[in-house]
Design an enzyme around this catalytic site. Structure first.
Site, PDB file in Angstrom:
ATOM      1  N   GLY A 137       0.318  -0.371  10.921  1.00  0.00           N
ATOM      2  CA  GLY A 137      -0.450   0.603  11.849  1.00  0.00           C
ATOM      3  C   GLY A 137      -1.775  -0.022  11.552  1.00  0.00           C
ATOM      4  O   GLY A 137      -3.052   0.641  12.260  1.00  0.00           O
ATOM      5  N   GLU A 189      13.791  -2.948   4.199  1.00  0.00           N
ATOM      6  CA  GLU A 189      12.482  -2.490   4.469  1.00  0.00           C
ATOM      7  C   GLU A 189      13.099  -1.419   5.201  1.00  0.00           C
ATOM      8  O   GLU A 189      13.409  -1.568   6.225  1.00  0.00           O
ATOM      9  CB  GLU A 189      12.157  -3.796   5.773  1.00  0.00           C
ATOM     10  CG  GLU A 189      10.464  -2.472   6.497  1.00  0.00           C
ATOM     11  CD  GLU A 189      10.066  -3.778   7.481  1.00  0.00           C
ATOM     12  OE1 GLU A 189      10.990  -4.901   7.512  1.00  0.00           O
ATOM     13  OE2 GLU A 189       8.895  -3.868   7.784  1.00  0.00           O
ATOM     14  N   LYS A 234      10.385  -4.074   1.093  1.00  0.00           N
ATOM     15  CA  LYS A 234       9.117  -4.554   1.450  1.00  0.00           C
ATOM     16  C   LYS A 234       9.169  -2.526   2.369  1.00  0.00           C
ATOM     17  O   LYS A 234       9.762  -2.291   3.160  1.00  0.00           O
ATOM     18  CB  LYS A 234       9.736  -5.084   3.419  1.00  0.00           C
ATOM     19  CG  LYS A 234       8.144  -5.147   3.938  1.00  0.00           C
ATOM     20  CD  LYS A 234       8.356  -6.511   4.754  1.00  0.00           C
ATOM     21  CE  LYS A 234       6.832  -6.140   6.741  1.00  0.00           C
ATOM     22  NZ  LYS A 234       7.320  -7.056   6.706  1.00  0.00           N
ATOM     23  N   SER A 286       2.204  -3.721   7.172  1.00  0.00           N
ATOM     24  CA  SER A 286       0.692  -3.060   6.985  1.00  0.00           C
ATOM     25  C   SER A 286       0.886  -1.663   8.098  1.00  0.00           C
ATOM     26  O   SER A 286       0.108  -1.292   8.305  1.00  0.00           O
ATOM     27  CB  SER A 286      -0.211  -3.842   7.783  1.00  0.00           C
ATOM     28  OG  SER A 286       0.159  -4.370   8.757  1.00  0.00           O
ATOM     29  N   ARG A 315       0.710  -7.501  11.957  1.00  0.00           N
ATOM     30  CA  ARG A 315      -0.919  -7.186  12.760  1.00  0.00           C
ATOM     31  C   ARG A 315      -2.034  -7.569  11.690  1.00  0.00           C
ATOM     32  O   ARG A 315      -2.681  -8.107  11.796  1.00  0.00           O
ATOM     33  CB  ARG A 315      -0.300  -6.100  13.002  1.00  0.00           C
ATOM     34  CG  ARG A 315       0.005  -5.558  13.858  1.00  0.00           C
ATOM     35  CD  ARG A 315       0.277  -4.348  14.996  1.00  0.00           C
ATOM     36  NE  ARG A 315       1.681  -4.027  13.484  1.00  0.00           N
ATOM     37  CZ  ARG A 315       2.132  -2.145  13.267  1.00  0.00           C
ATOM     38  NH1 ARG A 315       1.409  -1.475  14.469  1.00  0.00           N
ATOM     39  NH2 ARG A 315       3.221  -2.232  12.451  1.00  0.00           N
TER      40      ARG A 315
HETATM   41  P1  13P Z   1       3.960  -5.517   9.932  1.00  0.00           P
HETATM   42  O1  13P Z   1       2.887  -5.623   8.941  1.00  0.00           O
HETATM   43  O2  13P Z   1       2.531  -5.287  11.735  1.00  0.00           O
HETATM   44  O3  13P Z   1       3.423  -3.252   9.782  1.00  0.00           O
HETATM   45  O4  13P Z   1       4.782  -5.816  10.556  1.00  0.00           O
HETATM   46  C1  13P Z   1       5.104  -6.270   9.185  1.00  0.00           C
HETATM   47  C2  13P Z   1       6.785  -6.386   9.798  1.00  0.00           C
HETATM   48  O5  13P Z   1       6.951  -6.684   9.772  1.00  0.00           O
HETATM   49  C3  13P Z   1       6.791  -4.950  10.340  1.00  0.00           C
HETATM   50  O6  13P Z   1       8.814  -5.376  10.421  1.00  0.00           O
END
Ligand code: 13P
Length: 336
Positions: free
Chosen positions: A262, A176, A218, A260, A291
């Site tokens: 934000g 990620e 990701k 996501s 979120r």
């Molecule tokens: P969000 O979708 O809230 O950005 O969180 C995903 C996530 O795992 C961030 O590391």
């Protein structure tokens, strides 16, 4: 390796996506503060158990759940380990293994993600606790003069070391690299930084011998900064995101699960849907939202046991809407 490929394919199977429920202690406190609920261990367990026991969501739309260290060690109210609650529903338990993004030394505007020390041993323990996959999040901040080459390189290098350790221990790494939405940059700048970051990440993964068939990527979507004066349409976001990936993401990667970052619940669904409406890509395009899967469920729960059914319903609805988006079949009228 064939096991890693199977797990990675299972994580990105058509019509399903991943629930990110791995908020660190600080982040979950922020989320609970927003509903005036005390962030203690019992409340965190009760809230997360409500999500994991949402049968409709878990059996039909959620391929895996990312857990925080505390949660993978917790038991549900009836004494079943939460990881087992997840696997019994047919979904895969996963674990966040980085220890957070810290300031890069001698640099006060960029971050480096830590957590490599002792990671091999931690992965071995998490495997015993049931983890089939892991997550490591790198953070790339955008402004006029950053990200620096150093920040991109250091984070890409750490992601690759993490991914190699995961595969060595039979755990699928979610890779990620998040280009943050924070800031007033426009969508083209986001595209430029995302492309550069992903290019470096894949070079490092290959240099470290990581088998790309056994990972999940990701990333962020290519989108305007949250303070930007312009707002792009879902079609523009979809087209710029997929064009960027076509340039730098190798075809051998089985799937891309977006964060996501934000976006609102609806925006995240609408943008994913727009991408899947474009057509087929070499990789499945799905979600790994925190979120954007939990906002309504958290509000509905509000810290009360009597609200668990409502919260479950809200979560299942969002999971279903995002499942439709992975197939390009979502539309606003399905929200009601
Ligand atoms: P969000 O979708 O809230 O950005 O969180 C995903 C996530 O795992 C961030 O590391």
């Amino acid at each position: 390796m064939s096991n890693l490929k199977e797990i990675a394919n299972q994580m990105v199977v058509k019509g399903k996506g991943i629930l990110a429920a791995d908020e660190s202690s600080g982040t979950i406190k922020k989320r609970f503060d927003s509903i005036n609920v005390d962030s203690n261990e019992e409340n965190r367990r009760n809230y997360r158990e409500t999500l994991f026991r949402s049968t409709d969501a878990m059996e039909n739309y959620i391929s895996g759940v990312i857990l925080f260290d505390e949660t993978i060690r917790q038991k549900s109210k009836d004494g079943t380990p939460l990881a087992e609650v997840i696997s019994k529903s047919g979904s895969l338990p996963g674990i966040k293994v980085d220890t957070g993004a810290k300031d890069l030394a001698l640099n006060n505007s960029e971050k480096i993600t830590e957590g490599l020390d002792g990671l091999r041993e931690r992965l071995q323990e998490y495997y015993q606790l049931g983890a089939k996959f892991a997550k490591w999040r790198s953070v790339i901040t955008v402004s006029k003069d950053i990200p620096s080459e150093l920040c991109i390189h250091s984070n890409a290098h750490a992601l690759a070391r993490y991914a190699a350790l995961c595969q060595e221990n039979d755990i699928v790494p979610i890779v990620e690299p998040e280009v943050l939405m924070d800031g007033d940059h426009d969508i083209n700048r986001c595209s430029e930084v995302t492309k550069l970051t992903l290019d470096r990440v894949f070079k490092e993964l290959v240099a470290h011998g990581v088998d790309l068939k056994g990972i999940c990527l990701k990333p962020n979507m290519v989108i305007n900064g949250s303070l930007s004066k312009t707002k792009s349409s879902p079609e523009e976001i979809a087209s710029k995101t997929t064009s960027c990936f076509q340039e730098v993401v190798p075809d051998s990667v089985p799937g891309i699960v977006f964060l996501s970052g934000g976006q609102t619940e609806i925006e995240a669904t609408e943008n994913l849907n727009a991408m899947n409406r474009i057509g087929e890509f070499p990789w499945n395009l799905s979600f790994s939202y925190g979120r954007a899967l939990q906002a309504s469920a958290l509000k509905a729960w509000n810290g009360k046991e009597s609200n668990e059914r409502l919260s479950s319903k809200a979560f299942s609805h969002r999971a279903k809407m995002n499942s439709l988006a992975t197939l390009g079949q979502w539309s606003q009228d399905k929200e009601v």
